[in-house]
Design an enzyme around this catalytic site. Sequence first.
Site, PDB file in Angstrom:
ATOM      1  N   TYR A   1      30.168  39.528  30.373  1.00 31.74           N
ATOM      2  CA  TYR A   1      30.469  40.877  30.863  1.00 31.74           C
ATOM      3  C   TYR A   1      29.530  41.964  30.325  1.00 31.74           C
ATOM      4  CZ  TYR A   1      34.673  38.502  32.425  1.00 31.74           C
ATOM      5  OH  TYR A   1      35.539  37.631  33.042  1.00 31.74           O
TER       6      TYR A   1
ATOM      7  N   ASN B   1      38.512  47.484  39.653  1.00 32.84           N
ATOM      8  CA  ASN B   1      38.248  46.128  39.183  1.00 32.84           C
ATOM      9  C   ASN B   1      39.598  45.607  38.696  1.00 32.84           C
ATOM     10  OD1 ASN B   1      37.654  43.746  37.942  1.00 32.84           O
ATOM     11  ND2 ASN B   1      35.862  44.522  36.836  1.00 32.84           N
TER      12      ASN B   1
ATOM     13  N   HIS C   1      43.023  37.670  41.545  1.00 33.24           N
ATOM     14  CA  HIS C   1      43.237  36.320  42.065  1.00 33.24           C
ATOM     15  C   HIS C   1      44.709  35.923  42.117  1.00 33.24           C
ATOM     16  CE1 HIS C   1      39.055  36.484  41.044  1.00 33.24           C
ATOM     17  NE2 HIS C   1      39.315  36.558  39.757  1.00 33.24           N
TER      18      HIS C   1
ATOM     19  N   ASP D   1      49.699  44.920  47.680  1.00 35.40           N
ATOM     20  CA  ASP D   1      50.656  45.695  48.473  1.00 35.40           C
ATOM     21  C   ASP D   1      50.572  47.185  48.133  1.00 35.40           C
ATOM     22  OD1 ASP D   1      51.567  43.446  49.784  1.00 35.40           O
ATOM     23  OD2 ASP D   1      53.404  43.252  48.609  1.00 35.40           O
TER      24      ASP D   1
ATOM     25  N   HIS E   1      33.463  43.739  40.839  1.00 33.78           N
ATOM     26  CA  HIS E   1      33.526  42.714  39.799  1.00 33.78           C
ATOM     27  C   HIS E   1      32.209  42.711  39.047  1.00 33.78           C
ATOM     28  CE1 HIS E   1      37.330  41.312  41.140  1.00 33.78           C
ATOM     29  NE2 HIS E   1      36.875  41.351  42.384  1.00 33.78           N
TER      30      HIS E   1
ATOM     31  N   SER F   1      31.081  40.326  36.931  1.00 34.03           N
ATOM     32  CA  SER F   1      30.449  39.004  37.027  1.00 34.03           C
ATOM     33  C   SER F   1      30.412  38.549  38.482  1.00 34.03           C
ATOM     34  CB  SER F   1      31.240  37.992  36.191  1.00 34.03           C
ATOM     35  OG  SER F   1      32.557  37.826  36.728  1.00 34.03           O
TER      36      SER F   1
ATOM     37  N   ARG G   1      38.512  31.773  40.900  1.00 35.08           N
ATOM     38  CA  ARG G   1      38.053  33.176  41.004  1.00 35.08           C
ATOM     39  C   ARG G   1      37.478  33.484  42.382  1.00 35.08           C
ATOM     40  NH1 ARG G   1      38.269  34.917  35.613  1.00 35.08           N
ATOM     41  NH2 ARG G   1      37.852  33.227  34.162  1.00 35.08           N
TER      42      ARG G   1
HETATM   43  O1  CA2 Z   1      33.878  40.000  36.833  1.00 32.76           O
HETATM   44  C1  CA2 Z   1      34.849  40.758  36.805  1.00 32.76           C
HETATM   45  O2  CA2 Z   1      34.742  41.983  36.731  1.00 32.76           O
HETATM   46  C2  CA2 Z   1      36.259  40.181  36.756  1.00 32.76           C
HETATM   47  O3  CA2 Z   1      37.097  41.027  37.541  1.00 32.76           O
HETATM   48  C3  CA2 Z   1      36.702  40.206  35.318  1.00 32.76           C
HETATM   49  C4  CA2 Z   1      38.055  39.533  35.099  1.00 32.76           C
HETATM   50  C5  CA2 Z   1      38.078  38.151  35.713  1.00 32.76           C
HETATM   51  O4  CA2 Z   1      39.373  37.601  35.601  1.00 32.76           O
HETATM   52  C6  CA2 Z   1      37.683  38.188  37.167  1.00 32.76           C
HETATM   53  O5  CA2 Z   1      37.690  36.862  37.664  1.00 32.76           O
HETATM   54  C7  CA2 Z   1      36.300  38.779  37.331  1.00 32.76           C
HETATM   55  C8  CA2 Z   1      38.330  39.407  33.619  1.00 32.76           C
HETATM   56  C9  CA2 Z   1      38.448  40.719  32.941  1.00 32.76           C
HETATM   57  C10 CA2 Z   1      38.490  40.471  31.478  1.00 32.76           C
HETATM   58  O6  CA2 Z   1      37.530  41.295  30.892  1.00 32.76           O
HETATM   59  C11 CA2 Z   1      37.034  40.945  29.695  1.00 32.76           C
HETATM   60  C12 CA2 Z   1      36.051  41.736  29.211  1.00 32.76           C
HETATM   61  C13 CA2 Z   1      35.480  41.422  28.008  1.00 32.76           C
HETATM   62  C14 CA2 Z   1      35.924  40.337  27.290  1.00 32.76           C
HETATM   63  C15 CA2 Z   1      36.928  39.546  27.780  1.00 32.76           C
HETATM   64  C16 CA2 Z   1      37.504  39.865  28.995  1.00 32.76           C
END
Ligand code: CA2
Length: 152
Positions: A26, A77, A83, A90, A103, A105, A114
């Site tokens: 991230y 986000n 997911h 809603d 997103h 990533s 995902r």
């Molecule tokens: O890529 C993205 O922005 C996601 O929305 C991030 C989510 C993930 O579940 C999606 O599949 C993709 C995860 C957010 C958690 O964010 C963190 C940030 C730093 C360290 C750990 C988690």
Amino acid sequence: MNMPRRLLLVNGPNLNLLGIREPEVYGHETLADVERLVADTAGRRGFEVGAVQSNHEGVLLDAIHQAREDCAGIIINPGGLTHTSIVLRDALAAVALPVAEVHISNVTQREEFRHHSYVADIAVVHVTGEGVPGYATATARLIEVVSGSAAR
Ligand code: CA2
């Protein structure tokens, strides 16, 4: 009533950990950096931004419902709720504001679970895999949509 020149930025669960955990996925920028980037991008275009991040789904829902009163669109986000959450979907559908889904990533290149987003088909802007700068892209595109200079 004139369109409000205000957007809501929503960041879902665990995004408070940005820049602190998993920088290889991230990046090194923090949630504060994200919120500043979106506010600056919107501000240059004459929009202000309200920001919410929560690890509690209901808090996000309440903020989305409130946006109906004073916002022209929502940048979101949803984190992992992307997911899983029909209630988040809603809420976004119910307020009927233009939505930009971001997103950090590239979810399409990650685990199979995902690949599906409950938000994607109601969002009018999609930015995936551009890192934190993707929030600026999403903000600029959403402003084009709400200003009527881009096709919804
Ligand atoms: O890529 C993205 O922005 C996601 O929305 C991030 C989510 C993930 O579940 C999606 O599949 C993709 C995860 C957010 C958690 O964010 C963190 C940030 C730093 C360290 C750990 C988690």
